[in-house]
Design a protein around this motif. Structure first.
Motif, PDB file in Angstrom:
ATOM      1  N   TYR A  88      32.686  72.206  68.314  1.00  0.00           N
ATOM      2  CA  TYR A  88      32.020  73.476  68.033  1.00  0.00           C
ATOM      3  C   TYR A  88      32.552  74.642  68.859  1.00  0.00           C
ATOM      4  N   ARG A  89      32.952  74.394  70.100  1.00  0.00           N
ATOM      5  CA  ARG A  89      33.504  75.489  70.915  1.00  0.00           C
ATOM      6  C   ARG A  89      34.843  75.959  70.337  1.00  0.00           C
ATOM      7  N   THR A  90      35.632  75.033  69.892  1.00  0.00           N
ATOM      8  CA  THR A  90      36.925  75.374  69.300  1.00  0.00           C
ATOM      9  C   THR A  90      36.729  76.089  67.970  1.00  0.00           C
ATOM     10  N   ILE A  91      35.781  75.643  67.187  1.00  0.00           N
ATOM     11  CA  ILE A  91      35.469  76.302  65.916  1.00  0.00           C
ATOM     12  C   ILE A  91      35.031  77.744  66.186  1.00  0.00           C
ATOM     13  N   ASN A  92      34.206  77.920  67.212  1.00  0.00           N
ATOM     14  CA  ASN A  92      33.769  79.252  67.619  1.00  0.00           C
ATOM     15  C   ASN A  92      34.974  80.114  68.003  1.00  0.00           C
ATOM     16  N   SER A  93      35.918  79.535  68.730  1.00  0.00           N
ATOM     17  CA  SER A  93      37.119  80.276  69.138  1.00  0.00           C
ATOM     18  C   SER A  93      37.957  80.691  67.933  1.00  0.00           C
ATOM     19  N   PHE A 122      31.710  80.665  62.610  1.00  0.00           N
ATOM     20  CA  PHE A 122      30.536  80.666  63.495  1.00  0.00           C
ATOM     21  C   PHE A 122      29.419  79.814  62.898  1.00  0.00           C
ATOM     22  N   GLN A 123      29.255  79.895  61.591  1.00  0.00           N
ATOM     23  CA  GLN A 123      28.240  79.063  60.941  1.00  0.00           C
ATOM     24  C   GLN A 123      28.571  77.577  61.071  1.00  0.00           C
ATOM     25  N   LYS A 124      29.851  77.226  60.970  1.00  0.00           N
ATOM     26  CA  LYS A 124      30.265  75.836  61.172  1.00  0.00           C
ATOM     27  C   LYS A 124      29.983  75.387  62.610  1.00  0.00           C
ATOM     28  N   TRP A 168      26.381  81.006  72.027  1.00  0.00           N
ATOM     29  CA  TRP A 168      27.510  81.921  71.820  1.00  0.00           C
ATOM     30  C   TRP A 168      27.910  82.014  70.348  1.00  0.00           C
ATOM     31  N   ALA A 169      27.769  80.952  69.594  1.00  0.00           N
ATOM     32  CA  ALA A 169      28.100  81.015  68.176  1.00  0.00           C
ATOM     33  C   ALA A 169      27.140  81.963  67.451  1.00  0.00           C
TER      34      ALA A 169
END
Length: 195
Positions: free
Chosen positions: A24-29, A47-49, A59-60
């Motif tokens: 999720y942190r990488t997806i956010n990035s 961000f939704q993912k 943070w997302a």
């Protein structure tokens, strides 16, 4: 060059997500990079993912709110930032971002409340400027002067801060000081007046 670095980071992040779809942190990035690239709709999807992978990742939600703000979807932005605050109520960044949404909506009182909450959690002269501008937009000159004076001292070479301070002084009927501040604004950036 930042663009080249972002493109390289994006390729790296996409490989990480291929190997670990719940990162999720990488997806956010990835969503943040898409925002920098102007792909706001794609950033919202990322961000939704990230939220789907970890519904407690504040943070997302905050980044989702920023993306909605960029699209002018203010109600969705407010809801996303409020969710980030619900998860991490002590994070001043989230109050600041929510304040930015209200400011864009010209709801200066609500913006002021959020900026004040951000200020309670962090000593930040950029927030002083935002608080001062909220007071100024409401015609409350003396309070605007107090906050914009701090911002002016922190950013002495920024023409727009001197101009805003001068405007606040003028609203407070302090015309001589206002003229001096506006003169400083012109000297700070004579090519492009900030007012």
């Amino acid at each position: 060059e930042r663009k080249g670095e972002r493109d390289e980071a994006l390729r790296h992040y996409e490989r990480v997500v291929d190997l670990s779809p719940d990162a999720y942190r990488t997806i956010n990035s990835i969503g943040i990079i898409y925002m920098y690239q102007g792909k706001v709709a794609d950033s919202i999807e990322q961000f939704q993912k990230a939220i789907q992978s970890n519904p407690d990742f504040a943070w997302a939600y905050s980044n989702l709110g920023t993306a909605y703000r960029k699209m002018g979807k203010f109600q969705e932005a407010i809801e996303a930032h409020a969710k980030a605050i619900q998860i991490e109520p002590d994070n001043p960044v989230f109050y600041n971002k929510l304040g930015n949404v209200y400011y864009d909506m010209k709801d200066y009182l609500s913006a002021l409340v959020q900026f004040e909450k951000a200020k309670m959690s962090a000593e930040d002269t950029a927030i002083d400027r935002k608080i001062g501008l909220c007071y100024l937009r409401q015609g409350i000159g003396n309070e605007a002067v107090k906050y914009l004076e701090r911002a002016m001292k922190a950013f002495p070479h920024r023409a727009e801060v001197h101009a805003e301070y001068g405007e606040a002084l003028s609203v407070s009927m302090r015309f001589k000081e206002a003229d001096e501040s506006l003169d400083r604004a012109m000297r700070a950036d004579p090519e492009e007046p900030a007012y």
